[in-house]
Design a protein around this motif. Sequence first.
Motif, PDB file in Angstrom:
ATOM      1  N   CYS A 100      47.682  18.620  32.150  1.00 39.67           N
ATOM      2  CA  CYS A 100      47.491  20.065  32.356  1.00 39.67           C
ATOM      3  C   CYS A 100      47.379  20.776  30.999  1.00 39.67           C
ATOM      4  CB  CYS A 100      48.664  20.638  33.150  1.00 39.67           C
ATOM      5  SG  CYS A 100      48.618  22.433  33.331  1.00 39.67           S
ATOM      6  N   CYS A 121      49.393  26.618  37.388  1.00 40.11           N
ATOM      7  CA  CYS A 121      49.198  26.991  35.981  1.00 40.11           C
ATOM      8  C   CYS A 121      47.796  27.551  35.733  1.00 40.11           C
ATOM      9  CB  CYS A 121      49.347  25.768  35.079  1.00 40.11           C
ATOM     10  SG  CYS A 121      50.916  24.916  35.204  1.00 40.11           S
ATOM     11  N   CYS A 181      50.651  23.407  30.768  1.00 36.04           N
ATOM     12  CA  CYS A 181      52.049  22.967  30.618  1.00 36.04           C
ATOM     13  C   CYS A 181      52.153  21.543  30.084  1.00 36.04           C
ATOM     14  CB  CYS A 181      52.784  23.094  31.956  1.00 36.04           C
ATOM     15  SG  CYS A 181      52.306  21.836  33.152  1.00 36.04           S
ATOM     16  N   HIS A 209      47.174  22.473  36.623  1.00 34.41           N
ATOM     17  CA  HIS A 209      47.748  22.522  37.964  1.00 34.41           C
ATOM     18  C   HIS A 209      47.299  23.829  38.616  1.00 34.41           C
ATOM     19  CE1 HIS A 209      51.011  20.158  35.771  1.00 34.41           C
ATOM     20  NE2 HIS A 209      50.447  19.308  36.614  1.00 34.41           N
TER      21      HIS A 209
HETATM   22 ZN   LIG Z   1      50.573  22.766  34.480  1.00 38.06          ZN
END
Ligand SMILES: [Zn+2]
Length: 240
Positions: free
Chosen positions: A156, A180, A159, A177
């Motif tokens: 990702c 996110c 993050c 994600h």
């Molecule tokens: Zn993420």
Amino acid sequence: MSPEEPPEPAIVIARYDHGESDRILRLLTPSRGKVGVIAPRARSPKSPYSGLDLGVGLRARWRERGELGRLTEAEVVDPRARLRESYERLAVASYCLELVGAFSREGQPEPKLYGLAEMALVLLDGLDGGFESAFVAALEGKVLSFAGLCPRLGSCARCGGALEEATLFSLQSGASHRRCAPDEEGLLVVDPETLRRLEDLRRAPLREAIAGEAVEDLLYRVVVFQLGRPLRSRALLDVR
Ligand SMILES: [Zn+2]
């Protein structure tokens, strides 16, 4: 280049007819990036420049003259004649050179992109069987990485966490994600396994991708996004 400098290694990445019998060559070099030169009388069969075809590796000297230099010496180091024996090989080589050329700067050192183009041509020239779309994807991933423009593929982008089902993909920043996801239009829903494969291809030596399994052309979409235009020679590829 000044007369005292040694000849520069170069690859012909494009060529155009010019005037009555000249050609304009676009060269990719390790220490000066892209260079445009006029090859005087190159279309005459007796010219020492007549064999400077697409993909040929040479050592060259030229006189600087504004935007286009004038070729004064060219020694063919690797003619790569096999590239021109098969439509498929020539099509991939053309795409490879257009791609590398599009991300190379003029007058700036480009040793990594030069080395990548050289490796791709050596592999294609020596190829006996066919190639798979994995080779093209590996090339795209490496070119984008060397240009500092490859979006995050293996994790990702926000993050750093491992990818899960229904990952989103931004052509600019890469995988994320759902929770996110950047506030951006046009996010794609992608299979995380595809992204992991593309990340492996990007990192592994190019020769390993020649026989790799077929893969989606997601990275070409990133190329078009970054350049703001498609590449002409991509249409020649029968990418499976
Ligand atoms: Zn993420």
